[in-house]
Design a protein around this motif. Structure first.
Motif, PDB file in Angstrom:
ATOM      1  N   ARG A  57      -3.847   2.781   5.741  1.00 18.21           N
ATOM      2  CA  ARG A  57      -3.457   3.041   4.352  1.00 18.21           C
ATOM      3  C   ARG A  57      -2.731   1.831   3.773  1.00 18.21           C
ATOM      4  O   ARG A  57      -1.939   1.191   4.475  1.00 18.21           O
ATOM      5  CB  ARG A  57      -2.509   4.252   4.289  1.00 18.21           C
ATOM      6  CG  ARG A  57      -3.104   5.538   4.840  1.00 18.21           C
ATOM      7  CD  ARG A  57      -4.044   6.135   3.827  1.00 18.21           C
ATOM      8  NE  ARG A  57      -4.450   7.486   4.185  1.00 18.21           N
ATOM      9  CZ  ARG A  57      -4.438   8.511   3.327  1.00 18.21           C
ATOM     10  NH1 ARG A  57      -4.019   8.343   2.091  1.00 18.21           N
ATOM     11  NH2 ARG A  57      -4.847   9.689   3.695  1.00 18.21           N
ATOM     12  N   PRO A  58      -2.945   1.525   2.497  1.00 17.63           N
ATOM     13  CA  PRO A  58      -2.280   0.362   1.908  1.00 17.63           C
ATOM     14  C   PRO A  58      -0.769   0.567   1.785  1.00 17.63           C
ATOM     15  O   PRO A  58      -0.312   1.663   1.446  1.00 17.63           O
ATOM     16  CB  PRO A  58      -2.923   0.243   0.529  1.00 17.63           C
ATOM     17  CG  PRO A  58      -3.418   1.620   0.215  1.00 17.63           C
ATOM     18  CD  PRO A  58      -3.796   2.230   1.530  1.00 17.63           C
ATOM     19  N   ARG A  59      -0.023  -0.473   2.078  1.00 17.86           N
ATOM     20  CA  ARG A  59       1.438  -0.396   2.020  1.00 17.86           C
ATOM     21  C   ARG A  59       1.967  -1.707   1.452  1.00 17.86           C
ATOM     22  O   ARG A  59       1.446  -2.775   1.774  1.00 17.86           O
ATOM     23  CB  ARG A  59       1.988  -0.177   3.429  1.00 17.86           C
ATOM     24  CG  ARG A  59       3.512  -0.105   3.531  1.00 17.86           C
ATOM     25  CD  ARG A  59       4.049   1.259   3.233  1.00 17.86           C
ATOM     26  NE  ARG A  59       3.826   2.191   4.318  1.00 17.86           N
ATOM     27  CZ  ARG A  59       4.625   2.321   5.387  1.00 17.86           C
ATOM     28  NH1 ARG A  59       5.708   1.616   5.506  1.00 17.86           N
ATOM     29  NH2 ARG A  59       4.346   3.185   6.326  1.00 17.86           N
ATOM     30  N   LEU A  60       2.994  -1.612   0.610  1.00 13.66           N
ATOM     31  CA  LEU A  60       3.587  -2.808   0.023  1.00 13.66           C
ATOM     32  C   LEU A  60       4.655  -3.331   0.972  1.00 13.66           C
ATOM     33  O   LEU A  60       5.715  -2.726   1.133  1.00 13.66           O
ATOM     34  CB  LEU A  60       4.193  -2.468  -1.344  1.00 13.66           C
ATOM     35  CG  LEU A  60       3.156  -2.003  -2.371  1.00 13.66           C
ATOM     36  CD1 LEU A  60       3.844  -1.412  -3.597  1.00 13.66           C
ATOM     37  CD2 LEU A  60       2.249  -3.145  -2.775  1.00 13.66           C
ATOM     38  N   ARG A  72       3.129   2.166  14.649  1.00 10.93           N
ATOM     39  CA  ARG A  72       1.951   2.215  13.765  1.00 10.93           C
ATOM     40  C   ARG A  72       1.022   1.037  14.032  1.00 10.93           C
ATOM     41  O   ARG A  72       1.387   0.079  14.696  1.00 10.93           O
ATOM     42  CB  ARG A  72       2.390   2.152  12.296  1.00 10.93           C
ATOM     43  CG  ARG A  72       3.456   3.141  11.889  1.00 10.93           C
ATOM     44  CD  ARG A  72       2.948   4.568  11.984  1.00 10.93           C
ATOM     45  NE  ARG A  72       3.892   5.476  11.342  1.00 10.93           N
ATOM     46  CZ  ARG A  72       3.743   5.937  10.097  1.00 10.93           C
ATOM     47  NH1 ARG A  72       2.714   5.573   9.372  1.00 10.93           N
ATOM     48  NH2 ARG A  72       4.639   6.757   9.577  1.00 10.93           N
ATOM     49  N   ARG A 118     -11.225   4.821   3.160  1.00 14.22           N
ATOM     50  CA  ARG A 118     -11.099   6.207   2.675  1.00 14.22           C
ATOM     51  C   ARG A 118     -12.380   6.655   2.002  1.00 14.22           C
ATOM     52  O   ARG A 118     -12.751   7.820   2.036  1.00 14.22           O
ATOM     53  CB  ARG A 118      -9.961   6.317   1.638  1.00 14.22           C
ATOM     54  CG  ARG A 118      -8.578   6.110   2.157  1.00 14.22           C
ATOM     55  CD  ARG A 118      -7.526   6.577   1.143  1.00 14.22           C
ATOM     56  NE  ARG A 118      -7.620   5.928  -0.164  1.00 14.22           N
ATOM     57  CZ  ARG A 118      -7.149   4.713  -0.436  1.00 14.22           C
ATOM     58  NH1 ARG A 118      -6.564   4.010   0.510  1.00 14.22           N
ATOM     59  NH2 ARG A 118      -7.265   4.190  -1.648  1.00 14.22           N
ATOM     60  N   GLN A 129      -9.121   2.482  -9.836  1.00 15.59           N
ATOM     61  CA  GLN A 129      -7.972   3.288  -9.405  1.00 15.59           C
ATOM     62  C   GLN A 129      -7.355   2.718  -8.128  1.00 15.59           C
ATOM     63  O   GLN A 129      -6.149   2.552  -8.025  1.00 15.59           O
ATOM     64  CB  GLN A 129      -8.423   4.724  -9.130  1.00 15.59           C
ATOM     65  CG  GLN A 129      -8.553   5.594 -10.369  1.00 15.59           C
ATOM     66  CD  GLN A 129      -7.215   5.853 -11.011  1.00 15.59           C
ATOM     67  OE1 GLN A 129      -6.215   6.029 -10.337  1.00 15.59           O
ATOM     68  NE2 GLN A 129      -7.184   5.843 -12.344  1.00 15.59           N
ATOM     69  N   SER A 132      -5.451  -0.397  -8.742  1.00 19.20           N
ATOM     70  CA  SER A 132      -4.607  -0.404  -9.951  1.00 19.20           C
ATOM     71  C   SER A 132      -3.209  -0.944  -9.675  1.00 19.20           C
ATOM     72  O   SER A 132      -2.504  -1.347 -10.597  1.00 19.20           O
ATOM     73  CB  SER A 132      -4.522   1.005 -10.551  1.00 19.20           C
ATOM     74  OG  SER A 132      -3.904   1.880  -9.637  1.00 19.20           O
ATOM     75  N   GLY A 133      -2.813  -0.981  -8.404  1.00 19.94           N
ATOM     76  CA  GLY A 133      -1.496  -1.522  -8.089  1.00 19.94           C
ATOM     77  C   GLY A 133      -1.496  -3.015  -7.815  1.00 19.94           C
ATOM     78  O   GLY A 133      -0.466  -3.579  -7.473  1.00 19.94           O
ATOM     79  N   ASN A 134      -2.650  -3.653  -7.955  1.00 21.21           N
ATOM     80  CA  ASN A 134      -2.743  -5.090  -7.641  1.00 21.21           C
ATOM     81  C   ASN A 134      -3.002  -5.879  -8.916  1.00 21.21           C
ATOM     82  O   ASN A 134      -3.944  -5.599  -9.648  1.00 21.21           O
ATOM     83  CB  ASN A 134      -3.884  -5.329  -6.648  1.00 21.21           C
ATOM     84  CG  ASN A 134      -3.603  -4.707  -5.296  1.00 21.21           C
ATOM     85  OD1 ASN A 134      -3.575  -3.486  -5.177  1.00 21.21           O
ATOM     86  ND2 ASN A 134      -3.362  -5.516  -4.297  1.00 21.21           N
ATOM     87  N   ILE A 135      -2.182  -6.895  -9.116  1.00 20.47           N
ATOM     88  CA  ILE A 135      -2.326  -7.728 -10.307  1.00 20.47           C
ATOM     89  C   ILE A 135      -3.004  -9.050  -9.941  1.00 20.47           C
ATOM     90  O   ILE A 135      -2.653  -9.673  -8.945  1.00 20.47           O
ATOM     91  CB  ILE A 135      -0.942  -8.008 -10.941  1.00 20.47           C
ATOM     92  CG1 ILE A 135      -0.377  -6.721 -11.547  1.00 20.47           C
ATOM     93  CG2 ILE A 135      -1.048  -9.085 -12.017  1.00 20.47           C
ATOM     94  CD1 ILE A 135       0.998  -6.893 -12.146  1.00 20.47           C
TER      95      ILE A 135
ATOM     96  N   ALA B 103       1.319   3.496  -7.821  1.00 22.45           N
ATOM     97  CA  ALA B 103      -0.057   3.248  -7.393  1.00 22.45           C
ATOM     98  C   ALA B 103      -0.259   3.778  -5.980  1.00 22.45           C
ATOM     99  O   ALA B 103       0.691   4.208  -5.323  1.00 22.45           O
ATOM    100  CB  ALA B 103      -0.353   1.747  -7.440  1.00 22.45           C
ATOM    101  N   SER B 105      -0.592   2.570  -3.105  1.00 22.59           N
ATOM    102  CA  SER B 105       0.234   2.039  -2.021  1.00 22.59           C
ATOM    103  C   SER B 105       1.648   2.618  -2.029  1.00 22.59           C
ATOM    104  O   SER B 105       2.232   2.836  -0.971  1.00 22.59           O
ATOM    105  CB  SER B 105       0.276   0.515  -2.105  1.00 22.59           C
ATOM    106  OG  SER B 105       0.264   0.098  -3.451  1.00 22.59           O
ATOM    107  N   ALA B 231      -0.801   1.502 -14.278  1.00 25.58           N
ATOM    108  CA  ALA B 231      -0.360   1.904 -12.937  1.00 25.58           C
ATOM    109  C   ALA B 231       1.000   1.274 -12.692  1.00 25.58           C
ATOM    110  O   ALA B 231       1.430   0.402 -13.436  1.00 25.58           O
ATOM    111  CB  ALA B 231      -1.333   1.413 -11.878  1.00 25.58           C
ATOM    112  N   ILE B 232       1.645   1.695 -11.598  1.00 26.05           N
ATOM    113  CA  ILE B 232       2.972   1.183 -11.254  1.00 26.05           C
ATOM    114  C   ILE B 232       3.865   1.110 -12.476  1.00 26.05           C
ATOM    115  O   ILE B 232       4.363   0.049 -12.848  1.00 26.05           O
ATOM    116  CB  ILE B 232       2.923  -0.217 -10.612  1.00 26.05           C
ATOM    117  CG1 ILE B 232       1.892  -0.240  -9.493  1.00 26.05           C
ATOM    118  CG2 ILE B 232       4.269  -0.609 -10.027  1.00 26.05           C
ATOM    119  CD1 ILE B 232       1.982  -1.468  -8.615  1.00 26.05           C
TER     120      ILE B 232
END
Lengths: 157, 326
Positions: A57-60, A72, A118, A129, A132-135, B103, B105, B231-232
């Motif tokens: 799973r993606p994690r920051l 993990r 996934r 989607q 969406s958390g990546n710029i 988001a 993550s 998002a975020i």
């Protein structure tokens, strides 16, 4: 400063390191494990450049404390290669010009990898989607989405 | 950001241990996913010497079916919430609200309890140490003046969690543990409209679960959110609606808001609007009820007037959508 032993599987290899309670996962990866492929961008969990996979799973990693990945499986961009060859996603980003300056690319590829595990056949919208958390400040995203689509549909060899 | 300040982590194995640790050290902070606390520590706006890690508390990491409804542990992640079949079937509003948090993550680690207890946010607070220092800090952290309302002595930082209103329209209750036992209160009773002290929890208390009764047959819920980034991003305003339609009338209506005040708000008086379709007359009366309760301030880049208009639009379109679906 209290420390504990962090045991994890990093890019397929078991490691044990003493880490301070306050050590961030990104600092562990870059400074202890020497894996500098993971990038620090915004430094506050807003840009996704530091994305790694924890148990698929993606994690920051810039807002995760290192001790939280004890036990993990952690994967970084260095672990993406398979059998001496860059991964299908990496080839797709290369072929489809999904990378320009390249700074966001490790995070983009790890977030995409998490998405494809996934959902191996995501739609255009599901990719938007999932990422969406990546710029990315260069590509305008169109080429990135094309890259992920072509990795998913197998059109990249 | 600043270098990571020093702190130590303790890892209780049970809720009883966790609340005992907090009782012994009220300045310690609970952490689960850390998506709220870690950036705040790095910005120097909170500086706990001790952090109590809740990830080992298996007893609050599950979603159980209880009395026909659900008991959702505080350490359940937002991703687990979204993926739960029971929630997807009958609690759409909760799934929509959880899906609107940050988001993918963040949602892998961010928890129900973390989102419900999310620190209030403000343009003058969620900034780096040097930014705040050059602005003489603010009332919420180390300063004397609220830059949003300099003449007063009240903090207007906005409550920005997305889950709270979605749970409130379903009549959720908060299960709270403490060394002396515990209590169950309506979720609405866990908050007050004060950016400094927005949670009505004692120093030795911890939110351990939310209990959500089963919605009545035909009671539909949804969540809509306005934000700068797709998002975020925290809500400029967020709206949850619960609605039941019978023939051409709304027969049950609940509305709750987030992002407009220092607490999530349940809009009172919506019962008086039922018995009619959601036409302009009904929605105008609802606008009035909402307008009287909300107090968006200059705590975000978007001005308060914009957020007022956004709340009305979001509420209207969400009610119309749920009515169509109902």
């Amino acid at each position: 400063m209290a420390k504990s032993i962090l045991s994890l599987v990093l890019n397929g290899r078991r490691r044990d390191d003493a880490v301070a309670d306050n050590m961030l996962l990104i600092d562990y990866l870059r400074e202890v494990a020497g894996l500098t492929g993971t990038k620090m961008g915004c430094d506050g969990g807003e840009c996704g450049a530091c994305t790694v996979l924890v148990d698929d799973r993606p994690r920051l990693s810039c807002i995760s404390l290192a001790y939280t990945v004890a036990g993990r499986r952690v994967e970084t961009i260095e672990g993406a290669r398979r059998g001496g060859r860059i991964s299908r996603l990496q080839r797709a980003f290369h072929e489809k010009l999904g990378s320009q300056c390249g700074y966001c690319t490790p995070g983009m590829i790890m977030a995409s990898e998490g998405l494809l595990r996934r959902n191996p056949t995501p739609s255009d919208d599901e990719i938007r989607q999932g990422l969406s958390g990546n710029i990315c400040r260069c590509t305008g995203y169109v080429k990135i989405i094309e890259s992920v689509l072509s990795a998913a549909d197998g059109s990249v060899p | 950001m600043e270098y990571m300040p020093e702190f130590s982590v303790v890892r209780p194995a049970t809720v009883a241990e966790a609340v005992a640790m907090r009782a012994a050290d009220p300045e310690a902070r609970f952490v689960a996913g850390g998506t709220d606390l870690v950036p705040n520590i790095r910005r120097g706006i909170v500086a706990p010497a001790k952090v109590i890690d809740l990830n080992g508390l298996e007893e609050i990491r599950k979603i159980e079916s209880v009395d026909g409804g659900l008991r959702i542990g505080a350490a359940v992640t937002l991703a687990e919430l979204i993926e739960d079949g029971r929630l997807r079937a009958d609690y759409t509003g909760i799934v929509e609200a959880a899906g609107a948090v940050a988001a993918t993550s963040h949602r892998q680690v961010g928890t129900v309890g973390g989102n419900l207890c999310l620190d209030t946010r403000c343009l003058f607070y969620n900034q780096s140490e040097w930014w705040r220092r050059s602005n003489d800090y603010c009332l919420k952290s180390r300063g004397d003046v609220c830059h949003v309302a300099p003449k007063g002595d009240h903090c207007f930082a906005a409550f920005s969690g997305d889950l709270a209103p979605a749970l409130m329209v379903l009549g959720a209750a908060a299960e709270i543990a403490s060394p002396s036992g515990g209590r169950i209160i309506p979720l609405t009773g866990m908050y007050q409209d004060d950016g400094l002290a927005y949670l009505l929890l004692g120093a030795d208390e911890m939110l351990v679960a939310v209990r959500v009764p089963a919605p009545a047959d035909g009671f539909k819920t949804g969540y809509a959110k306005s934000r700068v980034r797709g998002a975020i991003d925290f809500p400029l305003a967020g709206v949850a609606v619960g609605l039941r339609r019978d023939a051409d009338a709304v027969v049950d209506l609940s509305v709750a808001l987030t992002g407009t005040n220092s607490m999530p708000l349940m809009i009172e008086g919506t019962d008086a609007l039922t018995g009619a379709p959601p036409d302009d007359a009904m929605l105008a009366r609802l606008d009035g009820l909402v307008r009287d309760r909300i107090q968006p301030m200059s705590s975000t880049f978007s001005p308060p007037g914009y957020r007022r208009r956004v709340v009305a639009k979001l509420t209207r379109s969400l009610i119309r959508r749920l009515y169509r679906e109902g």
